[in-house]
Design an enzyme around this catalytic site. Sequence first.
Site, mmCIF file in Angstrom:
data_model
loop_
_atom_site.group_PDB
_atom_site.id
_atom_site.type_symbol
_atom_site.label_atom_id
_atom_site.label_comp_id
_atom_site.label_asym_id
_atom_site.label_seq_id
_atom_site.Cartn_x
_atom_site.Cartn_y
_atom_site.Cartn_z
ATOM 1 N N CYS A 96 0.845 -1.200 0.000
ATOM 2 C CA CYS A 96 0.000 0.000 0.000
ATOM 3 C C CYS A 96 0.882 1.252 0.000
ATOM 4 C CB CYS A 96 -0.867 -0.021 1.254
ATOM 5 S SG CYS A 96 -1.752 1.525 1.489
ATOM 6 N N GLU A 126 3.648 -5.906 8.759
ATOM 7 C CA GLU A 126 3.935 -4.539 8.305
ATOM 8 C C GLU A 126 5.067 -3.933 9.130
ATOM 9 O OE1 GLU A 126 0.681 -1.591 8.427
ATOM 10 O OE2 GLU A 126 2.240 -0.140 8.914
HETATM 11 S S1 SF4 Z 1 -5.412 0.435 6.112
HETATM 12 FE FE1 SF4 Z 1 -3.419 -0.313 5.453
HETATM 13 S S2 SF4 Z 1 -3.772 -1.087 3.394
HETATM 14 FE FE2 SF4 Z 1 -5.509 0.218 3.906
HETATM 15 S S3 SF4 Z 1 -5.036 2.252 3.065
HETATM 16 FE FE3 SF4 Z 1 -4.372 2.194 5.208
HETATM 17 S S4 SF4 Z 1 -2.245 1.545 5.160
HETATM 18 FE FE4 SF4 Z 1 -3.136 1.055 3.191
#
Ligand code: SF4
Length: 290
Positions: A96, A126
Amino acid sequence: MGVKIEKAAPSGFCSGVGRALEIVTRVARERGGVEMLGAVVHNARVMAELEALGCRVVTSPADIRGGAVVTSAHGVSPELEDELKRRGIEVISTTCPFVRRAQTAARELARKGFLVVVYGEAAHPEVKGILGWAGGPGIATLDTGFLASLQPLPRRIGVVSQTTQVPAQFQRFIKKLVSAAFTQNSDFRLLDTICHDIRERQAQAARLATRVDLMLIVGGRESANTRHLARLVARITPTHRVASAGEISQSWLAGKQRIGVVGGASTPESALEEVLSRLKELTSDHGQSG
Ligand code: SF4
């Protein structure tokens, strides 16, 4: 008066999960399946749909059999990516953009000589990935207990957050850290890397929680952001966390007049709709309407 059921917005997939699913679905359709290193999203229903497209989860890089692998929206460390490439495996990243921002922030801090502190769950993929991007000694933690073992404190301390943490809790952590570092001639950097979607989702869920007598948080057991959301709203009103509509217990609903529903960032809209319909059924069984 009938029971009022309200869904918080935003609910359902966040932009990062939606993007990761688009990538893996497209690749799976084009190639008749693909291996995924860990769950691309922490949601059993979504993972079952991907498996039906020929996707296969491997839990360790050693288990990869094919020539390509999809990595999750949580990202991976550069070392792992390099190792896979050395083995001739094509890495299809779905990291992401918000996670990438935290990774590059950690790398920049480390390059400038800061001890990198990641406010987050040390075992979460993460967080491991972000520490990997720091490329050296770093700390992943949710409390400031580590300070006791760091006396004197390193002069340069840089802090980032796991993207899904609760902003108010991150703020408390930072205040403690700053007060510990304040008199020690420190160079302190803070990069607020909590994701915008999570911030908005938590704010709206907390607002809804003040108006209802019960909150249901819908999301997979493994989902960190769902867990954080549940912890946040449970401080405001009675809260239950469910992975699916079938887990709702009628006993939770006794005497409740206003019920709020919110989904985690990896929860499909269909799961939310099922929870809403089930709630309507159960509340009308009480002789009430939704
Ligand atoms: S919750 Fe995690 S995957 Fe979803 S937009 Fe936020 S950082 Fe990105």
